[in-house]
Design an enzyme around this catalytic site. Structure first.
Site, mmCIF file in Angstrom:
data_model
loop_
_atom_site.group_PDB
_atom_site.id
_atom_site.type_symbol
_atom_site.label_atom_id
_atom_site.label_comp_id
_atom_site.label_asym_id
_atom_site.label_seq_id
_atom_site.Cartn_x
_atom_site.Cartn_y
_atom_site.Cartn_z
ATOM 1 N N ASP A 219 -4.697 0.612 -2.261
ATOM 2 C CA ASP A 219 -3.760 0.118 -3.261
ATOM 3 C C ASP A 219 -2.600 1.106 -3.378
ATOM 4 O O ASP A 219 -2.817 2.321 -3.521
ATOM 5 C CB ASP A 219 -4.461 -0.031 -4.618
ATOM 6 C CG ASP A 219 -3.567 -0.654 -5.674
ATOM 7 O OD1 ASP A 219 -3.624 -1.876 -5.840
ATOM 8 O OD2 ASP A 219 -2.819 0.098 -6.331
ATOM 9 N N ILE A 220 -1.363 0.591 -3.319
ATOM 10 C CA ILE A 220 -0.178 1.452 -3.405
ATOM 11 C C ILE A 220 -0.072 2.028 -4.817
ATOM 12 O O ILE A 220 -0.148 1.289 -5.804
ATOM 13 C CB ILE A 220 1.093 0.666 -3.054
ATOM 14 C CG1 ILE A 220 0.969 0.068 -1.641
ATOM 15 C CG2 ILE A 220 2.325 1.570 -3.131
ATOM 16 C CD1 ILE A 220 2.116 -0.820 -1.251
ATOM 17 N N ASN A 227 9.020 -1.635 -8.066
ATOM 18 C CA ASN A 227 9.671 -2.927 -8.298
ATOM 19 C C ASN A 227 10.586 -2.875 -9.515
ATOM 20 O O ASN A 227 11.692 -3.427 -9.510
ATOM 21 C CB ASN A 227 8.613 -4.020 -8.495
ATOM 22 C CG ASN A 227 8.054 -4.528 -7.182
ATOM 23 O OD1 ASN A 227 8.718 -4.462 -6.145
ATOM 24 N ND2 ASN A 227 6.838 -5.030 -7.201
ATOM 25 N N ASP A 236 9.255 -5.000 -1.302
ATOM 26 C CA ASP A 236 8.806 -5.673 -0.078
ATOM 27 C C ASP A 236 8.872 -4.733 1.129
ATOM 28 O O ASP A 236 8.012 -4.748 2.006
ATOM 29 C CB ASP A 236 9.654 -6.916 0.192
ATOM 30 C CG ASP A 236 9.341 -8.047 -0.772
ATOM 31 O OD1 ASP A 236 8.340 -7.947 -1.502
ATOM 32 O OD2 ASP A 236 10.115 -9.027 -0.804
ATOM 33 N N GLU A 261 -0.230 -5.549 -3.971
ATOM 34 C CA GLU A 261 -0.089 -4.277 -3.261
ATOM 35 C C GLU A 261 -1.416 -3.786 -2.707
ATOM 36 O O GLU A 261 -1.555 -2.617 -2.365
ATOM 37 C CB GLU A 261 0.521 -3.214 -4.190
ATOM 38 C CG GLU A 261 -0.344 -2.801 -5.357
ATOM 39 C CD GLU A 261 -0.084 -3.617 -6.614
ATOM 40 O OE1 GLU A 261 -0.237 -3.061 -7.711
ATOM 41 O OE2 GLU A 261 0.267 -4.804 -6.494
#
Length: 343
Positions: A219-220, A227, A236, A261
């Site tokens: 997971d980022i 964002n 993106d 993500e």
């Protein structure tokens, strides 16, 4: 007085109306049928936005990812017979059509072979008739008529052969396009990685062989802030960069975008130490890279990901294995991020 029971002020009715409209927008965006089960599921999400269910759906759908029937079922929603997204139905139609096209192509090939053989035999018979006719002194009118009819039949057979050959080519092209469509249904359009459906199918296929498997959920870190600060277009690009790093580091092992993500890596025929070492290469590759905004060359700041790595036990479903790795991921998040926790 009779009408007093049904009259509502515009102000009193505005909030329910807005909720109703939002539910309709949600079902449309997720391509879910407007049946009672889906409506109740959407109502529970939108009427109570701070509840765990709404937060779980927000994580799953972040980045424009649509919910699948498995997601709804896993979150406690009711899946009724006949309910399905347009993608689910389209995928089924593609598979059915492909089977029909393959059967049609087989029939055409069979007809082509039979027609070609029949045409060759007719041509040989016509040649023999012409030779026999030439051997006769006066020539027989009956033999000439048979020769004429046979020649006409040969011409028609050759025309039919040309049409069948063309139909065979068209069937082959259609089959290739259908195969491409089926592949697209299992591929994430943003990162070009396999999607969640492809991961679940691959998991089931490997599980059926009793292969040794380890599952990583990645997971980022702080992706929402990316964002919020820079916009979804930059978000993106970050997703594509993480996808490329995982794909490069993990080689032939399956890397898929699970949703939002989140990414999953399915390691097969590999021990825990090797799987972790491979994942660490990807983590370091991402953490040491310095990202900049394409338009202004402004530094984007550190981009990292956290991961949980868990063994897949015999008899595990994809959901069970994911849940185990996901809990390890949350440990990594709580212990500082940009790290891997192994179960």
């Amino acid at each position: 007085m009779k009408g007093a029971h049904v009259v509502r002020s515009e102000q009193a009715g505005s909030a329910p109306r807005q909720l109703f409209d939002r539910i309709g927008d949600f079902l449309t965006a997720q391509r879910l049928d407007p049946d009672p089960a889906n409506y109740a599921f959407a109502y529970a999400i939108l009427a109570y936005p701070d509840a765990p269910l709404a937060q779980a759906v927000a994580r799953l759908t972040d980045g424009g990812v649509r919910l699948t029937l498995r997601d709804i079922e896993a979150l406690g929603g009711e899946v009724t017979p006949g309910t399905g997204s347009e993608r689910d139905r389209a995928d089924g139609l593609i598979a059915q059509t492909q089977l029909q096209v393959e059967g049609f192509a087989d029939i055409i090939q069979g007809l082509h072979a039979e027609t070609h053989g029949f045409g060759r035999e007719l041509a040989e018979s016509a040649d023999r008739i012409r030779q026999q006719q030439a051997a006769l002194d006066n020539g027989s009118a009956a033999v000439a008529e048979v020769a004429r009819i046979t020649a006409a039949m040969v011409a028609r057979v050759r025309t039919a052969e040309a049409r069948l050959e063309s139909a065979t080519r068209e069937a082959a092209e259609l089959r290739a396009k259908l195969e491409e469509a089926r592949d697209n249904a299992r591929r994430d359009p943003l990162t070009d990685l396999p999607n969640r459906r492809a991961f679940e199918e691959a998991f089931a296929s490997h599980a059926a062989t009793d292969a040794t498997m380890w599952l990583a959920v990645c997971d980022i870190d702080h992706f929402k802030s990316v964002n919020d600060r820079f916009g979804h277009a930059v978000g993106d690009r970050v997703l594509r960069a993480i996808a490329a790093a995982l794909r490069e580091a993990c080689g032939n092992h399956l890397v898929a975008r699970y949703g939002g993500e989140e990414f999953v890596v399915l390691f097969t025929d590999m021990d825990a130490g090797s799987a972790r070492a491979t994942l660490e290469i990807a983590r370091e590759l991402v953490a040491t890279k310095r990202y900049r905004l394409r338009e202004t060359d402004e530094p984007l700041g550190a981009v990292t990901f956290s991961a949980g790595l868990a063994p897949v036990a015999k008899g595990d479903t994809a959901r069970a294995a994911f849940g185990r790795a996901d809990r390890l991921l949350y440990r990594a998040k709580n212990e500082g991020r940009n790290c891997i926790r192994v179960g």
